[in-house]
Scaffold this motif. Sequence first.
Motif, mmCIF file in Angstrom:
data_model
loop_
_atom_site.group_PDB
_atom_site.id
_atom_site.type_symbol
_atom_site.label_atom_id
_atom_site.label_comp_id
_atom_site.label_asym_id
_atom_site.label_seq_id
_atom_site.Cartn_x
_atom_site.Cartn_y
_atom_site.Cartn_z
ATOM 1 N N PHE A 28 9.771 -6.126 10.377
ATOM 2 C CA PHE A 28 8.364 -6.300 10.525
ATOM 3 C C PHE A 28 7.889 -7.822 11.022
ATOM 4 C CE2 PHE A 28 8.621 -2.171 8.401
ATOM 5 C CZ PHE A 28 7.443 -1.711 7.959
ATOM 6 N N GLU A 29 6.924 -7.663 11.925
ATOM 7 C CA GLU A 29 6.370 -8.730 12.430
ATOM 8 C C GLU A 29 5.119 -8.882 12.216
ATOM 9 O OE1 GLU A 29 7.418 -9.421 16.498
ATOM 10 O OE2 GLU A 29 9.609 -9.807 16.104
ATOM 11 N N ASN A 30 4.536 -9.509 11.184
ATOM 12 C CA ASN A 30 3.224 -9.765 10.799
ATOM 13 C C ASN A 30 2.307 -8.816 11.110
ATOM 14 O OD1 ASN A 30 3.917 -12.203 13.220
ATOM 15 N ND2 ASN A 30 3.318 -12.964 11.253
ATOM 16 N N VAL A 31 2.673 -7.726 10.084
ATOM 17 C CA VAL A 31 2.126 -6.484 10.021
ATOM 18 C C VAL A 31 0.978 -6.466 9.103
ATOM 19 C CG1 VAL A 31 2.467 -3.998 9.323
ATOM 20 C CG2 VAL A 31 3.980 -5.116 10.475
ATOM 21 N N TRP A 32 -0.163 -6.024 9.516
ATOM 22 C CA TRP A 32 -1.521 -5.690 8.683
ATOM 23 C C TRP A 32 -1.789 -4.071 8.607
ATOM 24 C CZ3 TRP A 32 -4.871 -9.590 6.872
ATOM 25 C CH2 TRP A 32 -4.621 -11.089 7.258
ATOM 26 N N PHE A 33 -1.795 -3.827 7.531
ATOM 27 C CA PHE A 33 -2.184 -2.181 7.359
ATOM 28 C C PHE A 33 -3.285 -1.868 6.502
ATOM 29 C CE2 PHE A 33 -1.740 1.864 5.437
ATOM 30 C CZ PHE A 33 -2.134 2.677 6.386
ATOM 31 N N GLY A 62 1.865 -2.125 -2.110
ATOM 32 C CA GLY A 62 2.357 -1.685 -0.779
ATOM 33 C C GLY A 62 3.664 -1.317 -0.535
ATOM 34 N N LYS A 63 4.430 -1.037 -1.736
ATOM 35 C CA LYS A 63 5.749 -0.761 -1.735
ATOM 36 C C LYS A 63 6.098 0.537 -0.901
ATOM 37 C CE LYS A 63 6.345 -0.673 -6.037
ATOM 38 N NZ LYS A 63 4.971 -0.997 -6.409
ATOM 39 N N SER A 64 5.462 1.579 -1.350
ATOM 40 C CA SER A 64 5.348 3.029 -0.708
ATOM 41 C C SER A 64 4.754 2.882 0.964
ATOM 42 C CB SER A 64 4.540 4.170 -1.486
ATOM 43 O OG SER A 64 5.228 4.116 -2.747
ATOM 44 N N THR A 65 3.710 1.862 0.860
ATOM 45 C CA THR A 65 2.840 1.848 2.337
ATOM 46 C C THR A 65 4.236 1.174 3.144
ATOM 47 O OG1 THR A 65 1.050 1.422 1.374
ATOM 48 C CG2 THR A 65 1.311 0.677 3.540
ATOM 49 N N ILE A 66 5.103 0.701 2.818
ATOM 50 C CA ILE A 66 6.094 0.051 3.875
ATOM 51 C C ILE A 66 6.952 1.204 4.386
ATOM 52 C CG2 ILE A 66 8.081 -1.426 3.994
ATOM 53 C CD1 ILE A 66 6.622 -3.432 2.442
ATOM 54 N N ILE A 67 7.299 1.982 3.453
ATOM 55 C CA ILE A 67 8.112 3.276 3.579
ATOM 56 C C ILE A 67 7.557 4.108 4.697
ATOM 57 C CG2 ILE A 67 9.685 5.165 2.827
ATOM 58 C CD1 ILE A 67 10.487 2.414 2.316
ATOM 59 N N ASN A 68 6.127 4.421 4.223
ATOM 60 C CA ASN A 68 5.290 5.345 5.090
ATOM 61 C C ASN A 68 5.127 4.718 6.682
ATOM 62 O OD1 ASN A 68 4.651 7.019 3.102
ATOM 63 N ND2 ASN A 68 3.022 6.168 2.473
ATOM 64 N N LEU A 69 5.072 3.589 6.671
ATOM 65 C CA LEU A 69 5.045 3.024 8.196
ATOM 66 C C LEU A 69 6.195 2.982 8.742
ATOM 67 C CD1 LEU A 69 2.849 -0.124 7.308
ATOM 68 C CD2 LEU A 69 1.926 1.943 8.229
ATOM 69 N N LEU A 70 7.270 3.104 8.106
ATOM 70 C CA LEU A 70 8.649 2.875 8.561
ATOM 71 C C LEU A 70 8.685 4.384 9.349
ATOM 72 C CD1 LEU A 70 10.992 0.998 9.230
ATOM 73 C CD2 LEU A 70 12.085 1.755 7.072
ATOM 74 N N ASN A 71 8.438 5.505 8.577
ATOM 75 C CA ASN A 71 8.524 6.825 8.864
ATOM 76 C C ASN A 71 7.651 7.145 9.748
ATOM 77 O OD1 ASN A 71 10.877 8.081 7.421
ATOM 78 N ND2 ASN A 71 9.912 6.592 5.823
ATOM 79 N N ARG A 72 6.510 6.347 10.335
ATOM 80 C CA ARG A 72 5.360 6.615 11.075
ATOM 81 C C ARG A 72 4.609 7.762 10.631
ATOM 82 N NH1 ARG A 72 4.751 4.550 15.835
ATOM 83 N NH2 ARG A 72 3.892 6.364 16.789
ATOM 84 N N PHE A 73 4.498 7.633 9.163
ATOM 85 C CA PHE A 73 3.340 8.481 8.624
ATOM 86 C C PHE A 73 1.899 8.083 8.970
ATOM 87 C CE2 PHE A 73 6.760 10.102 5.324
ATOM 88 C CZ PHE A 73 7.177 11.206 6.340
ATOM 89 N N TYR A 74 1.793 6.713 9.058
ATOM 90 C CA TYR A 74 0.793 6.055 9.117
ATOM 91 C C TYR A 74 0.914 5.235 10.477
ATOM 92 C CZ TYR A 74 -0.877 7.814 4.900
ATOM 93 O OH TYR A 74 -1.229 8.852 4.039
ATOM 94 N N VAL A 75 -0.311 4.570 10.936
ATOM 95 C CA VAL A 75 0.179 3.563 12.100
ATOM 96 C C VAL A 75 -0.578 2.176 11.787
ATOM 97 C CG1 VAL A 75 -0.462 2.864 14.502
ATOM 98 C CG2 VAL A 75 -0.004 5.238 13.929
ATOM 99 N N HIS A 76 0.042 1.224 11.739
ATOM 100 C CA HIS A 76 -0.328 -0.085 11.321
ATOM 101 C C HIS A 76 -1.386 -0.692 12.215
ATOM 102 C CE1 HIS A 76 2.988 -0.812 13.743
ATOM 103 N NE2 HIS A 76 2.541 -1.923 14.205
ATOM 104 N N GLN A 77 -2.495 -1.223 11.622
ATOM 105 C CA GLN A 77 -3.427 -1.875 12.448
ATOM 106 C C GLN A 77 -2.999 -3.186 13.605
ATOM 107 O OE1 GLN A 77 -3.995 -0.973 9.774
ATOM 108 N NE2 GLN A 77 -5.679 0.466 9.563
ATOM 109 N N LYS A 78 -2.310 -4.146 12.959
ATOM 110 C CA LYS A 78 -1.818 -5.354 13.511
ATOM 111 C C LYS A 78 -0.409 -5.556 13.387
ATOM 112 C CE LYS A 78 -6.154 -7.609 12.205
ATOM 113 N NZ LYS A 78 -6.974 -8.663 11.764
ATOM 114 N N GLY A 79 0.287 -6.508 14.358
ATOM 115 C CA GLY A 79 1.574 -6.718 14.143
ATOM 116 C C GLY A 79 2.476 -5.771 14.753
#
Length: 416
Positions: free
Chosen positions: A355-360, A391-408
């Motif tokens: 993860f590089e400077n991820v904002w969500f 943001g623990k579950s959020t990290i897993i959700n982003l990793l599985n591409r259930f959501y798209v991060h805004q920055k980073g």
Amino acid sequence: MSKGQPNEVTGRIFDGATLRKILAQVQPYRGRFVATGVLVVLLSGLVWVRPALIRIAVDDAMPTGDADLLLNVFLAVCGMLLFEALLQYRVTYLANWVAQSVSLDLRSKLFQHVAQFQLRYFDKTPVGTLVTRHVSDIDGIANVFSNGILNAIGDLLALLVVIGTMFWVDWKLTLLVLTPIPVLLLATRIFQRVIKKAFVDVRNQVSRMNEFVQEHVTGMHIVQAFGREKQEAKAFAAINASHRDANIRSVWAFSVFFPLVEMLSATSVGVLLWWGMQDVLVERMTLGILLQFILYVFMLYRPIRQLADRFNVLQMGIVNSDRVFKLLAREERIEDTEMARAPEQPIQLRGTIEFENVWFAYTDEEWVLEDVSFRVEPGESVAFVGPTGAGKSTIINLLNRFYVHQKGRILIDGKP
């Protein structure tokens, strides 16, 4: 509980673009649809026959006591009734077959489309809204084919055939009979506008009720945990009352319009009897023609009344289809990255996660993750520790591409 989007549906009484989209759904079944249309035209073209046969019986068979002619007319009338019944059966079966087939295809297409939406859409859309789109709204579109457009065309043709036959038999008497028609046309136009608003309101209230019930049944543990049973019951009572009031307004429009049609029909018959019997008494007209015209008057007003029903079906079909087609046109899919697209050869992953400077944020800029960076090497075990909402579950959700991060950037083996 998720908050629904506004349910208001507005627009013109007839939207040509939406109607074309509805008719496009019948393309795979155009053979049966066209066959149904041909049968409808044939059925409408026969409406003049039975009154004409009765005229022959009254004017030709009865005065001369011709029992054979009377029997032949009786058999012809029975034969026409049987033939029309068979045609009506076939029209009803084919129209409903096409309607259900379109409903099947459209419902499957809609579900497949919605199933590809990102989870963000489901977070902010009540489940009841999607249930309404998949069930009630598509049923409304099916009604356009089973009891709408072809039936409306049939009623219009029947109306034209009856009026044309009346003018052919006696044009002066026809003009007299048609005297109340301008009043009826004006009343029909007013009825159309009133019932459109009422029906849109009914559909909105149905959608609201579906949303409320679905959300509160699935979230009943939350309602009970906070002891809000009475408050939610009051909220439901208000929605239920609005649903009742919307239906009463639509019923009121029918209760005014249909008696008016009957009154104008009776007025036409009364004028016809008053004028026609004078001509019969002085032998300027036969009794058979008078009876024929009375039957035509009833046939004249019946399609007009039915057209109001067909019109309502078409209006509701357009309202329903507008909602369904807007959902089909909505793009809520997450675009696949180059790595996520199916390659010709399987990709061998090492398993480096970075993860590089991820904002969500789930909503606007209410950030759940702010400038998060970390790297996990293959075979490493990492634990995320923090309070609820960290943001623990959020990290897993982003990793599985259930959501798209805004920055980073999020990288797998150095690739996004």
